[in-house]
Scaffold this motif. Sequence first.
Motif, short mmCIF file in Angstrom:
data_model
loop_
_atom_site.label_atom_id
_atom_site.label_comp_id
_atom_site.label_asym_id
_atom_site.label_seq_id
_atom_site.Cartn_x
_atom_site.Cartn_y
_atom_site.Cartn_z
N VAL A 140 0.96 -1.11 -0.23
CA VAL A 140 -0.06 0.03 -0.03
C VAL A 140 0.84 1.34 0.06
CG1 VAL A 140 -1.61 1.42 1.30
CG2 VAL A 140 -2.15 -1.12 1.12
N GLU A 141 1.96 1.24 0.84
CA GLU A 141 2.89 2.40 1.01
C GLU A 141 3.58 2.69 -0.39
OE1 GLU A 141 2.01 0.88 4.90
OE2 GLU A 141 2.65 0.06 2.97
N LEU A 142 3.74 1.50 -0.99
CA LEU A 142 4.58 1.65 -2.20
C LEU A 142 3.67 2.27 -3.38
CD1 LEU A 142 7.06 1.22 -4.34
CD2 LEU A 142 6.09 -0.95 -4.73
N LEU A 143 2.56 1.66 -3.32
CA LEU A 143 1.57 2.12 -4.51
C LEU A 143 0.96 3.43 -4.40
CD1 LEU A 143 0.00 -1.38 -5.03
CD2 LEU A 143 1.65 -0.48 -6.69
N ARG A 144 0.67 3.70 -3.39
CA ARG A 144 0.08 5.11 -2.91
C ARG A 144 0.88 6.25 -2.68
NH1 ARG A 144 -5.29 4.83 -1.97
NH2 ARG A 144 -5.26 7.04 -1.23
N SER A 145 2.30 5.84 -2.96
CA SER A 145 3.39 7.08 -3.11
C SER A 145 3.93 7.04 -4.39
CB SER A 145 4.43 6.79 -1.97
OG SER A 145 4.93 5.55 -2.34
N ALA A 146 3.48 6.26 -5.17
CA ALA A 146 3.88 6.46 -6.81
C ALA A 146 3.51 7.43 -7.48
CB ALA A 146 3.48 4.91 -7.33
N PRO A 147 4.43 8.00 -8.01
CA PRO A 147 4.02 9.50 -8.76
C PRO A 147 3.13 9.17 -10.31
CG PRO A 147 6.44 8.91 -9.36
CD PRO A 147 5.57 8.02 -8.32
N LEU A 148 3.27 8.02 -10.77
CA LEU A 148 2.60 7.89 -12.04
C LEU A 148 1.24 8.19 -11.96
CD1 LEU A 148 3.54 6.54 -14.74
CD2 LEU A 148 2.48 4.37 -14.10
N GLY A 149 0.72 8.60 -12.98
CA GLY A 149 -0.67 8.96 -13.13
C GLY A 149 -1.53 8.16 -13.98
N ARG A 150 -2.49 8.36 -14.40
CA ARG A 150 -3.40 7.39 -15.24
C ARG A 150 -2.70 7.01 -16.51
NH1 ARG A 150 -6.49 9.86 -19.64
NH2 ARG A 150 -6.06 12.24 -19.87
N TYR A 151 -2.97 6.09 -16.91
CA TYR A 151 -2.33 5.47 -18.36
C TYR A 151 -2.45 6.31 -19.35
CZ TYR A 151 -0.66 2.53 -22.02
OH TYR A 151 -0.05 1.77 -22.98
N TYR B 91 -0.54 0.30 -30.86
CA TYR B 91 0.69 0.85 -29.94
C TYR B 91 0.46 0.44 -28.90
CZ TYR B 91 0.53 3.88 -34.42
OH TYR B 91 0.50 4.04 -35.66
N HIS B 92 -0.72 0.29 -27.99
CA HIS B 92 -0.60 0.46 -26.37
C HIS B 92 -0.75 -0.96 -25.88
CE1 HIS B 92 -5.25 0.51 -27.32
NE2 HIS B 92 -5.24 -0.11 -25.99
N MET B 93 -1.30 -2.03 -26.63
CA MET B 93 -1.47 -3.19 -26.07
C MET B 93 -0.51 -4.09 -25.89
SD MET B 93 -5.57 -4.02 -26.75
CE MET B 93 -5.61 -4.29 -28.35
N PRO C 67 4.39 -2.97 -25.94
CA PRO C 67 3.79 -1.88 -26.55
C PRO C 67 4.69 -0.61 -26.74
CG PRO C 67 3.06 -2.03 -24.17
CD PRO C 67 3.97 -2.99 -24.65
N LEU C 68 4.31 0.16 -27.41
CA LEU C 68 5.21 1.33 -27.80
C LEU C 68 5.24 2.66 -26.90
CD1 LEU C 68 4.72 1.82 -31.67
CD2 LEU C 68 6.25 0.31 -30.52
N SER C 69 4.42 2.20 -25.74
CA SER C 69 4.60 3.32 -24.50
C SER C 69 6.04 2.92 -23.90
CB SER C 69 3.42 3.08 -23.52
OG SER C 69 3.44 1.61 -23.30
N VAL C 70 6.52 1.82 -24.15
CA VAL C 70 7.87 1.57 -23.49
C VAL C 70 9.08 1.18 -24.22
CG1 VAL C 70 6.77 0.82 -21.20
CG2 VAL C 70 7.13 -1.08 -23.01
N ARG C 71 8.93 1.16 -25.50
CA ARG C 71 10.00 0.76 -26.42
C ARG C 71 9.49 1.61 -28.02
NH1 ARG C 71 9.08 -2.69 -30.60
NH2 ARG C 71 7.30 -4.06 -30.65
N ASP C 72 10.62 1.72 -28.82
CA ASP C 72 10.29 2.17 -30.04
C ASP C 72 10.51 1.04 -31.07
OD1 ASP C 72 9.93 4.93 -29.45
OD2 ASP C 72 12.07 5.21 -29.09
N GLY C 73 10.19 1.26 -32.55
CA GLY C 73 10.38 0.06 -33.43
C GLY C 73 9.05 -0.46 -34.02
#
Length: 461
Positions: free
Chosen positions: A23-34, A64-66, A152-158
Amino acid sequence: MAGNGENRAATLQSLMNAAGGAVELLRSAPLGRYVFPKIPPEFTNFRDEMRAWKQGVAMLEQSYHMCELHLRGPQVIDLLSELSVNKLATFPTMRAKQLVMCGHDGHYLADAIIFHEEDDFYRIVGAPFASDWVQYNAGLGKYDVEAVIDLPLSVRDGDRDIYRLQVQGKHALALMEKLTNNNVPEIKFFHIGEMTIAGRKVRALRHGMAGEPGFELYGPWQDQNIIRGAIMEAGAEFGIRKAGADAYSVTGIESGWMPMPLPAIYHSEEMRPYREWLTTNHLETIGSLGGSFVSADIRDYYVDPIEVGYGNVVDWSREFIGREGLEAKRNNKRRVKRSLLWNEDDVMDIIRSSMFAPEGEGGKYMNIPSPMHATFEADCVMSGGKLVGLSNWSGYSPNAGGFLSLALVDIDSAEPGSEVTLLWGEPDSLRPSIENHKLREIRATVAPAPYFEKVIKSGQQ
């Protein structure tokens, strides 16, 4: 991956240990919505793009995203039979299934679409949680299976292996007839057919999103622009719209599909080896947990496949991971999936206060059309001052004429037409992306999920 010394410190388990728990890890993560990669928020405007899949026809971009996981080998079904709840005794080629998996105590872990394309070749397509779990287990060497990830192309190119587009709406079939010179094969629901478009071979999965009939088209990556161009040219007659990222995020809400429940991997000793395999390259590790519901027990954020709506795909005649726990949940069902239609006045009061009230006095800002502000969201649903459910995916739908969310609601409070209250905000947030604000109430009306009656299975056009 986790065996590499330089990556060892960045595993999910080590980060949980450092943070003091899941809970502490996930509730402090800065990432927003996908954020959907490579496509703009809008091609025209999200209101008309959303209306197109109800009133006309829309093309949705899925190239691209899946995440995709490619499985080859003679024991793919043996592996999947251990991991998934599905009925797999009959799974012929050119068919697809909604693959559903749960953790060792029956909580939901992941779902995705699995395509069976050749005797020993399968594709798992969707959010990364299903692919990650299957890839990890395939790598243990228990089964004769080769697993190759296509990220997916959110984490790589090509280039990727294939493009993937969806055509949906009441004019989808007419558009497909025009594209194929009236040679659309008869494809049953969740079957795969082959056709020719613009001189290129195309495969099509028959299904739909947002409750409307549709075709999911895919083929070699190098053909994508030719097929996109042909769809848009032929679709002009029907007023086709390309759906941008803003519109795409709402499809799940209208169709009653929960896109991102929290996977049940963060609490059990059985999952520890998997947590030691997952690294900061995986969404399970860097994802954020947000919303008005706050509990010290990560299990309170979990769902189960029965209440989410997958009870009909479970094969109770055999063993699989989590079977005993899932059966207990089936026999003690306490929540059901529902849509919530948010009160217009309360929503506008929050939006107004978030922009014009003094700092710290307004409500949590709402992005439109997707007010989601975390990877995994859990908002309290209240009735009579008591917690009666959790809302975990929300958005504005011009087709519904307001804001909708998908929620799991206690059976006693789940009758359509019932009035409940959703708490909006994130109290005592540990995330820098969340501004100082006050928790606000939104009155909501319980409605069926899916919100709109589906016609994709009946074949109505």
